[in-house]
Enzyme design. Structure first.
Site, PDB file in Angstrom:
ATOM      1  CE  LYS A  28     -27.973  12.413  21.680  1.00 11.19           C
ATOM      2  NZ  LYS A  28     -26.753  12.999  22.009  1.00 11.19           N
ATOM      3  CD  GLU A  74     -30.615   7.092  12.807  1.00 15.13           C
ATOM      4  OE1 GLU A  74     -29.547   8.012  13.320  1.00 15.13           O
ATOM      5  OE2 GLU A  74     -31.096   7.209  11.937  1.00 15.13           O
ATOM      6  CB  SER A  99     -30.193  20.627  19.749  1.00 20.51           C
ATOM      7  OG  SER A  99     -29.900  19.817  21.073  1.00 20.51           O
ATOM      8  CE1 TYR A 154      -3.841   2.391   0.990  1.00 18.10           C
ATOM      9  CE2 TYR A 154      -1.901   3.397   2.247  1.00 18.10           C
ATOM     10  CZ  TYR A 154      -3.294   3.493   1.788  1.00 18.10           C
ATOM     11  OH  TYR A 154      -4.154   4.560   1.917  1.00 18.10           O
TER      12      TYR A 154
HETATM   13  S1  IVH Z   1     -29.915  13.434  14.606  1.00 14.69           S
HETATM   14  C1  IVH Z   1     -32.623  16.617  14.012  1.00 14.69           C
HETATM   15  N1  IVH Z   1     -28.889  11.018  14.940  1.00 14.69           N
HETATM   16  O1  IVH Z   1     -26.745  13.843  19.069  1.00 14.69           O
HETATM   17  C2  IVH Z   1     -31.678  15.560  13.987  1.00 14.69           C
HETATM   18  N2  IVH Z   1     -27.910  12.924  15.933  1.00 14.69           N
HETATM   19  O2  IVH Z   1     -28.501  15.783  20.752  1.00 14.69           O
HETATM   20  C3  IVH Z   1     -30.487  15.897  14.635  1.00 14.69           C
HETATM   21  N3  IVH Z   1     -26.019  12.564  17.416  1.00 14.69           N
HETATM   22  O3  IVH Z   1     -26.297  17.110  17.379  1.00 14.69           O
HETATM   23  C4  IVH Z   1     -29.710  14.960  14.999  1.00 14.69           C
HETATM   24  N4  IVH Z   1     -26.034  10.267  17.198  1.00 14.69           N
HETATM   25  O4  IVH Z   1     -24.415  15.218  17.430  1.00 14.69           O
HETATM   26  C5  IVH Z   1     -28.842  12.214  15.455  1.00 14.69           C
HETATM   27  N5  IVH Z   1     -28.172   8.894  15.164  1.00 14.69           N
HETATM   28  C6  IVH Z   1     -27.914  10.028  15.646  1.00 14.69           C
HETATM   29  C7  IVH Z   1     -27.051  10.708  16.309  1.00 14.69           C
HETATM   30  C8  IVH Z   1     -27.021  12.146  16.754  1.00 14.69           C
HETATM   31  C9  IVH Z   1     -25.490  11.398  17.619  1.00 14.69           C
HETATM   32  C10 IVH Z   1     -25.802  13.774  18.228  1.00 14.69           C
HETATM   33  C11 IVH Z   1     -25.711  14.794  17.237  1.00 14.69           C
HETATM   34  C12 IVH Z   1     -26.672  15.824  17.625  1.00 14.69           C
HETATM   35  C13 IVH Z   1     -26.865  15.407  18.960  1.00 14.69           C
HETATM   36  C14 IVH Z   1     -28.348  15.896  19.482  1.00 14.69           C
END
Ligand code: IVH
Length: 628
Positions: free
Chosen positions: A115, A113, A82, A36
């Site tokens: 978080k 999903e 958020s 590589y």
């Molecule tokens: S959706 C409107 N999906 O959590 C939808 N956020 O508390 C906005 N985050 O700022 C975000 N995993 O940094 C979404 N599967 C996920 C996530 C996720 C982590 C974080 C992201 C967001 C914060 C919101």
């Protein structure tokens, strides 16, 4: 006729990008690192000679660029929102009820999903080419971190497939995987640098670098979770949008699921709590999103967060407690580690009463003192650690703490090994802690796997001078064992036959069992594969050792020093003379041509004919990658 430079550059780009994908996305490299590197050097040389031929998706652009003075600002056309939080099943039912009422539906489909605990970013593509990366910032304005994002191998520089919108922003979370984090901190500890408190801090620190060449050395991973601005209609379903994002060359988390109704949301959450420790990355909750994109508009927003999605926070992995005392603990390789004895505290369901403070420079940096109130963190299988001190709660008169200058167990002088942050006892085999530690390691499950020789028994045998090095184990008799505390004749005989059975071993196990400093299971496997015999490894030069993937100068020196030690040599000779043996290993650098080469095998359920780790070993010997 020699190839046109343009054709060769294009070929190299495609080939290297494919290898990057195999390595970072599929976790399945198909060429040796050296090959590589050779391709990469060839491409760099050609691009240097013909700069006008460098393409915007050239993998050479991932190594970082000249440092910036400051980050520019990016206005998010679609705000980066958020999420509101819930904490229990009642919150889940409430969320689902409000959505059903708001949409006047009986049942609602969701996407659930993980978080991810990292930093959210937006990556922008114009005509399929990566043009800009931005942080979330305050949600409407973020910082332009394009060059830093470009270094992340799981962010494609060019979108794949036929459906390529003129403009599209993919949003997701930048994280550092748990094993990458361990390696990163290990390297920093060896270099005497400050350690990162957790993967999230490490990811944040890495993304905030004005010098993207530093970011390029950090193992960042990007997980997409949605779209921002997009010039074309993609789909009315969030699930389908995630599939489309994947087809562009991104890798969404494999833990994302489609579910229906509150019951399934609760089940998903329970499953994720169960799997939390075995996930590759840290999560601080799960996110539930309404799948129907058009219906999202009907529900609208609260003041800062959408009504169509919610974060279900999981129990914290950090808690407050008090440091009752700090002690210097001596490990099997003689490393003296400061350990905090804590007022026992329940962290995410597990009682924690000890936490590592890593080394003296970490004690100094965090300024941890006896009696302090501290934040303690436990994540997965990692040893709990003190994250920081709550200074406001410090009692007057608390004294700074220093590691002793002598080994607390044997009294030998302690010394700092050059190039390492750790302090080590110089007593070697004369130090009971090292002696016992080395033997406990030798008999442990992933090493020689000798059943019935528990820590307590090894300690007793050592105290009574019946064993001082591993080779002594093979001279033990059932009569000697039967004389030990809480040891009947039957269990003495069983232990002797377990010792006997351990003589049928494998070379990787034996190398690992020797307890060479810096050589863990993975490195032992690589050493066995590379050198194919103990003799070749024992006599290897630094130059040869450095050919092995996981071996750097520090590990190479540790191996050389280990085999040069007279007592280690005696131990090994006696172990081999006692009849320890293993099947021969065929030299096979890339594992080409093996039955399971390039395949990943998942072991699930109960295995009837052999144990899980035995099965894993056999499959790996056939070239398979084995996951849980
Ligand atoms: S959706 C409107 N999906 O959590 C939808 N956020 O508390 C906005 N985050 O700022 C975000 N995993 O940094 C979404 N599967 C996920 C996530 C996720 C982590 C974080 C992201 C967001 C914060 C919101």
């Amino acid at each position: 006729m020699p190839q046109q430079p343009q054709t060769r550059i294009q070929q190299l780009c495609e080939e290297i990008n494919q290898h990057n994908k195999n390595y970072y996305v599929h976790d399945n490299p198909t060429i040796p690192d050296a090959e590589y590197d050779r391709l990469m050097r060839e491409l760099q040389a050609l691009e240097k000679e013909y700069p006008e031929l460098q393409t915007p998706d050239s993998p050479t652009l991932r190594v970082g660029a000249e440092p910036l003075k400051e980050f520019g600002q990016v206005q998010h056309q679609i705000p980066m929102l958020s999420l509101d939080n819930i904490f229990d099943d009642a919150g889940v039912e409430d969320f689902d009820r409000k959505i059903r009422e708001g949409l006047d539906r009986e049942q609602v489909e969701y996407v659930a999903e993980p978080k991810l605990d990292g930093l959210s970013v937006s990556v922008r593509y114009e005509n399929g080419i990566f043009v800009e990366g931005a942080t979330r910032g305050d949600g409407s304005k973020g910082e332009r971190i394009t060059e830093n994002i470009r270094t992340i191998n799981t962010v494609p520089l060019k979108l794949e497939g036929n459906i390529i919108p003129d403009v599209v922003e993919v949003r997701g979370e930048v994280v550092i995987r748990k094993d990458d984090f361990e390696k990163l901190n290990h390297t920093r500890a060896e270099a005497g640098e400050n350690l990162f408190a957790n993967p999230r801090n490490a990811a944040a620190g890495s993304l905030r670098q004005l010098d993207s060449r530093i970011t390029a050395t950090r193992p960042l991973t990007f997980f997409p979770f949605g779209l921002g601005e997009v010039s074309e209609y993609i789909s009315g379903s969030h699930w389908e949008i995630l599939q489309q994002i994947a087809s562009w060359g991104f890798t969404p988390s494999s833990a994302v699921k489609q579910v229906t109704g509150a019951e399934e949301l609760k089940q998903y959450c329970a499953q994720m709590i169960e799997q939390r420790n075995s996930l590759d990355y840290e999560i601080d909750g799960v996110v539930y999103k309404l799948d129907d994109i058009n219906a999202r508009e009907e529900l609208g927003m609260t003041s800062r967060a959408p009504r169509w999605a919610i974060a279900h926070k999981l129990p914290a992995q950090e808690e407050l407690t008090i440091v009752e005392s700090i002690e210097a603990s001596v490990g099997r390789t003689g490393v003296i580690t400061p350990v905090a004895n804590l007022k026992p505290v329940n962290i995410g369901g597990v009682m924690v009463s000890r936490a590592t403070l890593h080394n003296q420079s970490e004690v100094d940096r965090k300024d941890v003192r006896e009696g302090d109130t501290v934040i303690v963190r436990r994540a997965g299988d990692v040893i709990p650690e003190v994250v920081s001190v709550v200074i406001d709660k410090r009692q007057p008169g608390a004294q700074s703490w220093k590691l002793p200058e002598q080994c607390p167990v044997c009294g030998s002088p302690a010394e700092r090994v050059e190039g390492e942050a750790a302090l080590k006892c110089t007593g070697g085999i004369n130090c009971p802690a090292q002696r016992v530690g080395a033997i406990i390691h030798f008999v442990s499950r992933n090493a020689m796997d000798i059943d019935g020789l528990g820590d307590k028994l090894v300690e007793q045998l050592s105290e009574q001078n019946m064993i001082s090095i591993a080779a002594d184990l093979y001279d033990l008799t059932a009569e000697q064992l039967a004389g030990m505390e809480r040891m009947g004749e039957k269990s003495a005989a069983n232990t002797i036959s377990a010792i006997e059975k351990s003589k049928d071993s494998t070379l990787p196990r034996f190398i690992y069992a020797l307890g060479i400093p810096q050589v863990g299971q993975q490195t032992a496997k690589q050493l066995a594969q590379h050198f194919t015999s103990l003799e070749n490894l024992r006599t290897a030069t630094e130059e040869h050792l450095l050919e092995v993937d996981d071996v750097g100068p520090i590990v190479a020196q540790a191996i050389i020093k280990f085999f040069a030690d007279e007592l280690n040599q005696q131990n090994i000779l006696r172990l081999l003379a006692s009849g320890i043996k293993w099947p021969a290993i065929e030299k096979n650098d890339t594992n080409q041509g093996h039955l399971f080469t390039g395949k990943t095998v998942v072991l699930t359920g109960t295995l009837s004919s052999m144990g899980r780790s035995e099965c894993k070993e056999k499959l790996e010997a056939l070239g398979a990658k084995v996951s849980g």
